[in-house]
Design a protein around this motif. Structure first.
Motif, PDB file in Angstrom:
ATOM      1  N   GLU A 237      72.842 -55.696  20.970  1.00 25.89           N
ATOM      2  CA  GLU A 237      71.627 -56.001  21.701  1.00 25.89           C
ATOM      3  C   GLU A 237      71.330 -54.773  22.304  1.00 25.89           C
ATOM      4  N   LYS A 238      72.174 -53.831  22.358  1.00 27.74           N
ATOM      5  CA  LYS A 238      71.745 -52.678  23.104  1.00 27.74           C
ATOM      6  C   LYS A 238      70.788 -51.654  22.263  1.00 27.74           C
ATOM      7  N   ASN A 239      70.696 -52.105  20.876  1.00 26.24           N
ATOM      8  CA  ASN A 239      69.972 -51.161  20.168  1.00 26.24           C
ATOM      9  C   ASN A 239      68.560 -52.058  19.409  1.00 26.24           C
ATOM     10  N   VAL A 240      68.060 -52.900  20.181  1.00 29.15           N
ATOM     11  CA  VAL A 240      66.896 -53.724  19.629  1.00 29.15           C
ATOM     12  C   VAL A 240      65.872 -52.659  19.267  1.00 29.15           C
ATOM     13  N   MET A 241      65.848 -51.538  19.508  1.00 27.50           N
ATOM     14  CA  MET A 241      64.682 -50.483  18.975  1.00 27.50           C
ATOM     15  C   MET A 241      65.205 -49.715  18.065  1.00 27.50           C
ATOM     16  N   TYR A 242      66.332 -50.345  17.283  1.00 26.91           N
ATOM     17  CA  TYR A 242      66.912 -49.482  16.282  1.00 26.91           C
ATOM     18  C   TYR A 242      66.097 -48.991  15.216  1.00 26.91           C
ATOM     19  N   PHE A 243      64.999 -49.914  14.776  1.00 25.35           N
ATOM     20  CA  PHE A 243      64.119 -49.526  13.751  1.00 25.35           C
ATOM     21  C   PHE A 243      62.909 -49.231  14.183  1.00 25.35           C
ATOM     22  N   ALA A 244      62.548 -49.524  15.495  1.00 26.96           N
ATOM     23  CA  ALA A 244      61.332 -49.264  15.983  1.00 26.96           C
ATOM     24  C   ALA A 244      61.150 -47.980  16.872  1.00 26.96           C
ATOM     25  N   ASP A 245      62.094 -47.243  17.140  1.00 27.39           N
ATOM     26  CA  ASP A 245      61.995 -46.236  18.111  1.00 27.39           C
ATOM     27  C   ASP A 245      61.245 -45.199  17.714  1.00 27.39           C
ATOM     28  N   THR A 246      60.550 -44.475  18.434  1.00 25.51           N
ATOM     29  CA  THR A 246      59.623 -43.212  18.086  1.00 25.51           C
ATOM     30  C   THR A 246      59.994 -42.320  17.084  1.00 25.51           C
ATOM     31  N   GLU A 247      61.203 -42.014  16.924  1.00 24.24           N
ATOM     32  CA  GLU A 247      61.767 -41.097  15.946  1.00 24.24           C
ATOM     33  C   GLU A 247      62.367 -41.646  14.699  1.00 24.24           C
ATOM     34  N   ARG A 248      62.366 -43.083  14.590  1.00 26.65           N
ATOM     35  CA  ARG A 248      62.909 -43.326  13.413  1.00 26.65           C
ATOM     36  C   ARG A 248      62.070 -43.311  12.081  1.00 26.65           C
ATOM     37  N   LEU A 249      62.463 -43.244  11.118  1.00 25.00           N
ATOM     38  CA  LEU A 249      62.040 -42.741   9.824  1.00 25.00           C
ATOM     39  C   LEU A 249      60.591 -43.525   9.690  1.00 25.00           C
ATOM     40  N   PHE A 250      60.860 -45.022   9.790  1.00 28.74           N
ATOM     41  CA  PHE A 250      59.937 -45.691   9.550  1.00 28.74           C
ATOM     42  C   PHE A 250      58.593 -45.375  10.146  1.00 28.74           C
ATOM     43  N   VAL A 251      58.802 -45.379  11.496  1.00 34.19           N
ATOM     44  CA  VAL A 251      57.751 -45.101  12.515  1.00 34.19           C
ATOM     45  C   VAL A 251      57.322 -43.685  11.919  1.00 34.19           C
ATOM     46  N   LEU A 252      57.812 -42.550  11.536  1.00 34.40           N
ATOM     47  CA  LEU A 252      57.375 -41.422  11.105  1.00 34.40           C
ATOM     48  C   LEU A 252      56.516 -41.493   9.829  1.00 34.40           C
ATOM     49  N   VAL A 253      56.809 -42.239   8.888  1.00 32.29           N
ATOM     50  CA  VAL A 253      56.172 -42.596   7.699  1.00 32.29           C
ATOM     51  C   VAL A 253      54.890 -43.287   7.976  1.00 32.29           C
ATOM     52  N   VAL A 254      54.916 -44.463   8.810  1.00 33.11           N
ATOM     53  CA  VAL A 254      53.577 -44.856   9.367  1.00 33.11           C
ATOM     54  C   VAL A 254      52.512 -43.856  10.000  1.00 33.11           C
ATOM     55  N   SER A 255      53.234 -43.231  10.821  1.00 34.08           N
ATOM     56  CA  SER A 255      52.501 -42.260  11.704  1.00 34.08           C
ATOM     57  C   SER A 255      51.752 -41.308  10.998  1.00 34.08           C
ATOM     58  N   VAL A 256      52.437 -40.723  10.027  1.00 32.36           N
ATOM     59  CA  VAL A 256      51.886 -39.513   9.079  1.00 32.36           C
ATOM     60  C   VAL A 256      50.773 -40.298   8.232  1.00 32.36           C
ATOM     61  N   SER A 257      51.062 -41.350   7.743  1.00 32.85           N
ATOM     62  CA  SER A 257      50.239 -41.974   6.823  1.00 32.85           C
ATOM     63  C   SER A 257      49.054 -42.315   7.606  1.00 32.85           C
ATOM     64  N   LEU A 258      49.019 -42.818   8.763  1.00 31.44           N
ATOM     65  CA  LEU A 258      47.692 -43.148   9.527  1.00 31.44           C
ATOM     66  C   LEU A 258      46.921 -41.980   9.880  1.00 31.44           C
ATOM     67  N   PHE A 259      47.760 -41.133  10.424  1.00 31.09           N
ATOM     68  CA  PHE A 259      47.033 -39.534  10.428  1.00 31.09           C
ATOM     69  C   PHE A 259      46.610 -39.210   9.167  1.00 31.09           C
ATOM     70  N   LEU A 260      46.936 -39.186   8.034  1.00 30.97           N
ATOM     71  CA  LEU A 260      46.289 -38.667   6.874  1.00 30.97           C
ATOM     72  C   LEU A 260      45.239 -39.544   6.635  1.00 30.97           C
ATOM     73  N   MET A 261      45.206 -40.840   6.900  1.00 32.60           N
ATOM     74  CA  MET A 261      43.993 -41.745   6.734  1.00 32.60           C
ATOM     75  C   MET A 261      42.794 -41.364   7.489  1.00 32.60           C
ATOM     76  N   PHE A 262      43.206 -41.137   8.779  1.00 28.36           N
ATOM     77  CA  PHE A 262      41.869 -40.900   9.704  1.00 28.36           C
ATOM     78  C   PHE A 262      41.450 -39.407   9.092  1.00 28.36           C
ATOM     79  N   LYS A 263      42.369 -38.498   8.688  1.00 32.51           N
ATOM     80  CA  LYS A 263      42.125 -37.195   8.411  1.00 32.51           C
ATOM     81  C   LYS A 263      40.743 -36.998   7.223  1.00 32.51           C
ATOM     82  N   ASN A 264      41.086 -38.132   6.254  1.00 29.93           N
ATOM     83  CA  ASN A 264      40.432 -38.179   5.202  1.00 29.93           C
ATOM     84  C   ASN A 264      39.267 -38.978   5.191  1.00 29.93           C
ATOM     85  N   MET A 265      39.101 -39.740   6.368  1.00 31.15           N
ATOM     86  CA  MET A 265      37.922 -40.703   6.488  1.00 31.15           C
ATOM     87  C   MET A 265      36.647 -39.797   6.781  1.00 31.15           C
TER      88      MET A 265
END
Length: 223
Positions: free
Chosen positions: A89-117
């Protein structure tokens, strides 16, 4: 540093900051490392052409949202099993923390989406966007974190409430608007005064340095 070396450095830092903490939950690494990692990723995108960075904007949506769905699913599963696994229960942000790989992939993808719009110029959007960094600096200041999230918005009290999402959205909008207004007021009042002060100070320093240089030349000529 060439393209290959920069790519290798980014890979190493992503493994250290985003992948390893998902294996070793208690692993603590400096926030500075993450800022450097994000900066290097942005630098790589800016400096080097890559077919992955030039795809149609909508394709990045098909990357971001499935990854986001996986992240949310894993977080929900973790929420259900936390009672069965002591300490989880101390690690509820295990997959959602700012530095997790999932968040990094989503962030870079959204950045590239707006970059190419193909987005038309908007003075209003540019005006608001200019305050984004200031919003981050203000609301993420260590001196304000507890006051802002616990004392003012009482975020922890709404986590298990049915209107948590509405509270979260309202809080984000409120923080962004207030911090943007603060930044705009500073830009019109404090910043010009500070700029004039440092300009005046710099001119005095340069003048003093010039006089010292002239005196030094005169003194050396007398020797």
């Amino acid at each position: 540093m060439d393209r290959k070396q920069l790519g290798q450095l980014i890979g190493i830092m992503v493994i250290i900051k985003s992948v390893l903490p998902m294996v070793f939950i208690q692993m603590e690494i400096s926030e500075f490392v993450w800022f450097v990692t994000v900066y290097l990723i942005a630098a790589y995108i800016r400096l080097y052409d890559n077919r992955l960075f030039c795809l149609p904007a909508k394709l990045y949506v098909w990357v971001a949202f499935p990854v986001l769905a996986v992240q949310i699913s894993l977080s929900v599963i973790l929420e259900f099993v936390k009672k069965a696994i002591p300490g989880i229960e101390k690690n509820v942000m295990y997959f959602a923390d700012t530095e997790r790989l999932f968040v990094l992939v989503v962030s870079v993808s959204l950045f590239l989406m707006f970059k190419n719009m193909d987005i038309k110029h908007s003075a209003f959007v540019n005006k608001i966007a200019a305050s984004t960094f200031a919003v981050y600096l203000i609301h993420n200041n260590p001196l304000l974190l507890r006051i802002l999230w616990l004392d003012i918005f009482k975020t922890n009290e709404f986590v298990d409430e049915p209107w948590f999402i509405l509270h979260m959205i309202g809080t984000i909008l409120c923080v962004y608007v207030v911090c943007t207004v603060i930044d705009m007021l500073c830009a019109r009042t404090v910043i010009p005064w500070v700029t004039r002060f440092y300009t005046f100070l710099w001119e005095k320093i340069c003048a003093a340095a010039s006089r010292i240089g002239a005196y030094s030349q005169w003194f050396l000529a007398k020797l």
